[in-house]
Write an enzyme that holds these catalytic residues in place. Structure first.
Site, short mmCIF file in Angstrom:
data_model
loop_
_atom_site.label_atom_id
_atom_site.label_comp_id
_atom_site.label_asym_id
_atom_site.label_seq_id
_atom_site.Cartn_x
_atom_site.Cartn_y
_atom_site.Cartn_z
N ASP A 250 0.89 -1.15 0.00
CA ASP A 250 0.00 0.00 0.00
C ASP A 250 0.94 1.21 0.00
O ASP A 250 2.12 1.08 0.31
CB ASP A 250 -0.83 -0.09 1.29
CG ASP A 250 -1.51 1.20 1.64
OD1 ASP A 250 -2.31 1.66 0.81
OD2 ASP A 250 -1.24 1.74 2.72
N ASP B 31 -1.48 -0.63 5.99
CA ASP B 31 -1.64 0.00 7.31
C ASP B 31 -3.08 0.38 7.66
O ASP B 31 -3.43 0.48 8.81
CB ASP B 31 -0.80 1.27 7.38
CG ASP B 31 -1.39 2.35 6.48
OD1 ASP B 31 -1.74 2.03 5.34
OD2 ASP B 31 -1.54 3.49 6.94
N ASP C 13 -7.20 -1.59 4.20
CA ASP C 13 -6.30 -2.65 3.77
C ASP C 13 -6.65 -4.00 4.38
O ASP C 13 -6.12 -5.03 3.97
CB ASP C 13 -4.85 -2.31 4.14
CG ASP C 13 -4.34 -1.09 3.40
OD1 ASP C 13 -4.74 -0.93 2.23
OD2 ASP C 13 -3.58 -0.31 3.98
P1 ADP Z 1 -3.79 4.37 0.16
O1 ADP Z 1 -4.25 3.19 -0.61
O2 ADP Z 1 -2.70 5.10 -0.55
O3 ADP Z 1 -3.42 4.06 1.57
P2 ADP Z 1 -6.53 5.18 0.68
O4 ADP Z 1 -7.19 4.05 -0.02
O5 ADP Z 1 -6.58 5.19 2.17
O6 ADP Z 1 -5.01 5.39 0.20
O7 ADP Z 1 -7.17 6.53 0.20
C1 ADP Z 1 -7.25 6.79 -1.17
C2 ADP Z 1 -7.66 8.18 -1.44
O8 ADP Z 1 -8.97 8.41 -0.95
C3 ADP Z 1 -6.80 9.20 -0.77
O9 ADP Z 1 -5.68 9.51 -1.54
C4 ADP Z 1 -7.77 10.37 -0.66
O10 ADP Z 1 -7.82 11.06 -1.89
C5 ADP Z 1 -9.10 9.72 -0.43
N1 ADP Z 1 -9.43 9.64 0.99
C6 ADP Z 1 -9.54 8.52 1.75
N2 ADP Z 1 -9.86 8.81 3.01
C7 ADP Z 1 -9.94 10.15 3.08
C8 ADP Z 1 -10.24 11.08 4.12
N3 ADP Z 1 -10.49 10.69 5.38
N4 ADP Z 1 -10.24 12.39 3.82
C9 ADP Z 1 -9.97 12.81 2.58
N5 ADP Z 1 -9.69 12.01 1.56
C10 ADP Z 1 -9.68 10.68 1.79
MG MG Z 2 -2.78 3.25 3.52
#
Ligand code: ADP
Ligand code: MG
Length: 627
Positions: free
Chosen positions: A327, A520, A524
C-alpha cells in the site's frame, strides 16, 4: 531446574552409582537378577508404567513402548545367557538422561525467549495526595494520569503531559538508539523511560495497550502449527508402528529362513537382540522435539527485531515469499502530509481548513490527521454531526448545520459536484460546502526514510516482483513508485479494487511463490486477509489492519520486511537441517543395527547425541545477523 527435573537427576545418579557398584558384587543366578533389578526399576519404572498404560488405552505405539520392550528383552536375554544386565540398565539410563536434557533445554530456551521479551509492566505509579502509589496497571482507566520514573517501563499507552526524556524502545521495535520525546508526544507501553520523569495521561486501558497486545500475540503464536510440525505428528503415527513391525520381522524371519531354507540352527538369540537394538535406535525424539523448538526460537528472534509473527505457519509462508505488494500511504510513505497550497477557494484559507479539519475529526486516516494538524487549533467536536467516512473517497459531515464534503474526485462525482482539476502534483482534497464546490487543498507526503533501501533489500533477498496499490492519484503514485524502484503500480483504487488486483496477482504467480501484502489502513484489512501473508504496520496502522495481519512490524519500518524474510528463511533452513540430520542418522543406525554392527550402547549414544545437536541447532534460530 524444576522439582521434577531435580527428582529425575537424583534417580539418574542413584541408578548409575548402583549399576557400577554391582560390578563388584560377586553373586550369580537369580540373586544377581534381583540385585540388578533394583537400579533398573529405579531408573525405568515410569517408562514401564507409561508403556503399560499405552497398551491398556489401545495406543501402544510410543517411545515408552519401544524402550520398555527393548530393555525387558535385554534383561531376559541376560537372564538366560550371559548374566550381563548392565546393558538394559544403561539403555534406560541414557534414555532418561536424554529426556532430562531435553526438558531442561526446552524449559530454559522458552524461559530465555520470554525473558528477552520481558516487557510486561508490573505496576503503574499514580499520584495520590502528593505521594506516588504503585497500583496494578489493570486498575488504571483511560484518561488517568500516571507517573513514570527513570528506569521504569511505561505501563500503559498515553500522551505526555509533562516532562522530556529519552525512551528505550528496543523491546517493541528492535531499534537500539533511544528516542527523544517531549510534552504532547504519544508514548507506547513497553518502552523504558531512561532519563527524565514523565507524567502521562493514559489513552487506553492496560488490556488494550501495546504491551498487552504484543504479549497476547506471542503467547498465542505457538498454537498455530506449521506444516512441518503437522508433518512430524503424522510421521510419528506411521513411523512407530512401522518400526515395531519391522523389529518383529527382524526377530522372526531370519531364524525361520535359516531353519527352513538353509538347514542351520535358528540362532534366535542373535536376531532377537538385533531386533531389540533396532527398537532402541528407532526412537524419534530428536525430531519430535527440535522442530517446534526451532519455530519457537524463530518467532522469538523475530520479535527481538520488532517483527511480530502470529504463528509458525506464517514463518513458513514468509520464507517462500516472491511477490511483495505494498500500500502507499502510511506504508511506504510517512502518512504525514504537509499542506502545499489551497486553490480556487471561495472562502478564507483558514476557514476552509477549519471545515476540513472538523469534518475529518473522527477519521483515523493519515490524511485526516494531517489536516487536523495543519489547522492546528483545538477542535470542538460538538459542532460536527452526521459524519460519514467513505473509504477510498473521503468524508462528509455536517458542521455548524452546513454540509461539508472533503475527499478526492471520486467523492465529488459521487455527490454530483463540479470540481476543478488541479495541476500541481500532490494529493488533492476537494472541498464542497453546502453542496457547492469550495476549492481544493493540495497536500503532499514524503516516502519513509528506509523505503527505497527496503525495496532494494527485498530484491536482494530474492523477491521477484514488487507492486504498489494505492487509492491516491496517478501522478502521485507513479512518482512514488519510480522514486522507490517498485516494478508495477496501480492507482486510484477503491479498497475492493485492491482485493481484485491482489487476486489477479495471486492467479498470475507460480504456485510455489507466495504473495505478501503490506498495509496499514482499515481499508487494507480485506487485502491483508486475502494475500498469502498479510503484514501490517504496528505503530501507525489501524487496529483493523493489525488484527487482520499475520505479521506486524512494530516500528512501521519497511526495512523490516526483508529482515523478516531472512529470519524466516534461516528458521526454515534450521528446521530442514534438523529433519534430514535426525532421519539420516536414524536410517544409518537402523541399517547398522539390523546388520548386527551396532549394539544397544551405540544406539543410545547416537540417539542422545542427535537430540542434543538438534536442540542446539534449533536455538540458533533465535539469533539474527544484523543487515
Ligand atoms: P492508500 O491506498 O494510498 O493508503 P486510501 O485508499 O486510504 O489510500 O485513500 C485513497 C484516497 O482516498 C486518498 O488519496 C484520498 O484522496 C481519499 N481519501 C480517503 N480517506 C480520506 C479522508 N479521510 N479524507 C480525505 N480524503 C480521503
Ligand atoms: Mg494506507
Amino acid at each position: 531446574m524444576s522439582k521434577k527435573q531435580k527428582k529425575m537427576l537424583v534417580r539418574i545418579i542413584i541408578a548409575a552409582a548402583l549399576m557400577i557398584a554391582l560390578h563388584f558384587v560377586p553373586v550369580q543366578g537369580y540373586a544377581r537378577f534381583v540385585l540388578y533389578l533394583v537400579p533398573y526399576l529405579i531408573i525405568g519404572y515410569d517408562i514401564l508404567i507409561k508403556a503399560f498404560k499405552g497398551i491398556k488405552n489401545r495406543q501402544p505405539f510410543d517411545e515408552s513402548l519401544l524402550m520398555a520392550v527393548a530393555t525387558i528383552g535385554a534383561v531376559i536375554i541376560a537372564l538366560t545367557d550371559s548374566g550381563d544386565y548392565t546393558e538394559a540398565i544403561a539403555v534406560m539410563l541414557f534414555y532418561q538422561v536424554g529426556e532430562w536434557f531435553q526438558s531442561y533445554a526446552v524449559g530454559k530456551s522458552r524461559r530465555n525467549i520470554s525473558e528477552l521479551m520481558d516487557i510486561r509492566p508490573d505496576y503503574a505509579n499514580v499520584e495520590r495526595d502528593g505521594k506516588l502509589e504503585q497500583v496494578d496497571p489493570d486498575e488504571v482507566g483511560p484518561g488517568s494520569v500516571i507517573v513514570v520514573q527513570p528506569g521504569e517501563k511505561v505501563p500503559i499507552d498515553g500522551m505526555i503531559l509533562e516532562g522530556d526524556t529519552a525512551l528505550n524502545t528496543s523491546a517493541l521495535t528492535g531499534e537500539s538508539l533511544p528516542r527523544e520525546v517531549h510534552e504532547g508526544d504519544e508514548v507506547l507501553s513497553g518502552c523504558i523511560n531512561m532519563t527524565g520523569v514523565l507524567k502521562i495521561r493514559t489513552t487506553k486501558e492496560f488490556g488494550e495497550s501495546t504491551v498487552s497486545k504484543i504479549l497476547d500475540l506471542v503467547e498465542n503464536a505457538s498454537s498455530r502449527k506449521s506444516k512441518s510440525e503437522q508433518f512430524i505428528t503424522k510421521f510419528a503415527r506411521i513411523y512407530t508402528p512401522a518400526v515395531v513391525y519391522s523389529a518383529i520381522a527382524l526377530a522372526v524371519l531370519p531364524p525361520l529362513v535359516r531353519m527352513a531354507a538353509l538347514g542351520m540352527g535358528p540362532d534366535w538369540e542373535t536376531w532377537i537382540y538385533r531386533a531389540l537394538t533396532f527398537l532402541v535406535i528407532s526412537c524419534p525424539c530428536a525430531l519430535v522435539i527440535s522442530i517446534p523448538l526451532s519455530f519457537f526460537a524463530g518467532i522469538g528472534g523475530a520479535s527481538n527485531e520488532g517483527v511480530l509473527v502470529k504463528g509458525s505457519n506464517y514463518l513458513e509462508t514468509l520464507a517462500q515469499t516472491k511477490y511483495v505488494v505494498f500500500d502507499k500511504t502510511g506504508t511506504m510513505t510517512r502518512g504525514v502530509f504537509e499542506v502545499d497550497g489551497i486553490h480556487h477557494n471561495k472562502m478564507e484559507d483558514e476557514k476552509l481548513l477549519e471545515y476540513a479539519a472538523l469534518a475529518e475529526c473522527a477519521s483515523s486516516h493519515p490524511i485526516s490527521k494531517s489536516l487536523q494538524r495543519a489547522y492546528g487549533k483545538e477542535l470542538d467536536r460538538s459542532r460536527v454531526s452526521d459524519i460519514k467516512e467513505i473509504s477510498g473517497n473521503g468524508v462528509t459531515a455536517v458542521v455548524d448545520g452546513i454540509t461539508v464534503a472533503a475527499g478526492n474526485t471520486k467523492l465529488m462525482k459521487r455527490l454530483g459536484i463540479d470540481y476543478i482539476d488541479c495541476h500541481s502534483i500532490g494529493t488533492i482534497i476537494h472541498m464542497a460546502v453546502n453542496g457547492t464546490y469550495a476549492g481544493h487543498i493540495v497536500i503532499s507526503d514524503i516516502v519513509k526514510p528506509h523505503a527505497k533501501e527496503a525495496v532494494t533489500a527485498l530484491k536482494a533477498a530474492g523477491v521477484q516482483k514488487t507492486v504498489m496499490l494505492t487509492g491516491d492519484t496517478r501522478n502521485v503514485a507513479e512518482q512514488a513508485a519510480s522514486l522507490l524502484g517498485i516494478d508495477q503500480v496501480y492507482s486510484e483504487l477503491l479498497p475492493a479494487d485492491k482485493v481484485d488486483k491482489v487476486e489477479e496477482l495471486l492467479a498470475e504467480k507460480p504456485e510455489k511463490a507466495k504473495l505478501a501484502f503490506v498495509g496499514d489502513g482499515i481499508n487494507d484489512a480485506p487485502v491483508l486477509s486475502r494475500a498469502d501473508i498479510g503484514i501490517a504496520m504496528g505503530a501507525m496502522g489501524s487496529d483493523a489492519a493489525i488484527e487482520a495481519a499475520d505479521i506486524v512490524l512494530m516500528d512501521d519500518d519497511p526495512m523490516k520486511i526483508a529482515k523478516a524474510i531472512r529470519i524466516s528463511r534461516k528458521c526454515l533452513r534450521i528446521v530442514y537441517e534438523n529433519i534430514w540430520f535426525a532421519i539420516g542418522i536414524k536410517l544409518i543406525c537402523l541399517v547398522l543395527g539390523a546388520a548386527g554392527i551396532a549394539n544397544m550402547w551405540l544406539a543410545i549414544f547416537a540417539d542422545v547425541g542427535v537430540m542434543i545437536i538438534a536442540v542446539l541447532n534449533a536455538i540458533r534460530a533465535l539469533f539474527v545477523k544484523k543487515l
